[in-house]
Design a protein around this motif. Structure first.
Motif: not given
Length: 133
Positions: A10-13, A103-110, A67-72
């Motif tokens: 997965f790509t994440a920012v 909330h320090f990162a978010t998955i942006t794909s798939d 939200a979906p994809g958010q990483i805590l």
């Protein structure tokens, strides 16, 4: 950043603007490997239990409703240190009650694949995870 879960990349920012200290601390810990298990109290999410690990970071941009994809990152307190990844509806909680994590990162794909892996974790058990640059 790339996050590999159960063989899928997965790509994440990083959320540098909202959680700069947490991002900096986590970058220093990379590559970061572990195992995800399904959450027990929070809803549609997976987590990495980290016990007494101390990232030495305070709360910043903390939320209980990712939200979906958010990483805590839950940086220790009334529950153990942990990383939570939402794949659907989540109210972040533990046996001690509602928690809030950075909330320090978010998955942006798939995100559809993230949901698939999340549900598989519920029914099949733990999966490997790797965070890398």
């Amino acid at each position: 950043m790339i996050i590999e879960i159960a063989g899928h990349a997965f790509t994440a920012v990083f959320e540098e603007r909202k959680s700069p200290k947490t991002c900096a601390i986590f970058r220093k810990a990379m590559p970061f490997a572990g195992e995800i298990v399904h959450v027990r109290w929070s809803g549609e999410g997976v987590w990495i239990p980290l016990g007494d690990r101390d990232f030495a970071v305070e709360y910043e941009d903390a939320t209980s409703y990712p939200a979906p994809g958010q990483i805590l990152l839950y940086p220790k307190g009334k529950s153990e240190t942990e990383i939570l990844i939402a794949y659907g509806c989540v109210r972040f909680a533990s046996k001690a009650g509602t928690l809030a994590g950075n909330h320090f990162a978010t998955i942006t794909s798939d995100l559809d694949k993230l949901r698939e892996i999340g549900v598989a974790t519920l029914w099949e058990g733990k999966k490997s995870i790797l965070f890398k640059a």
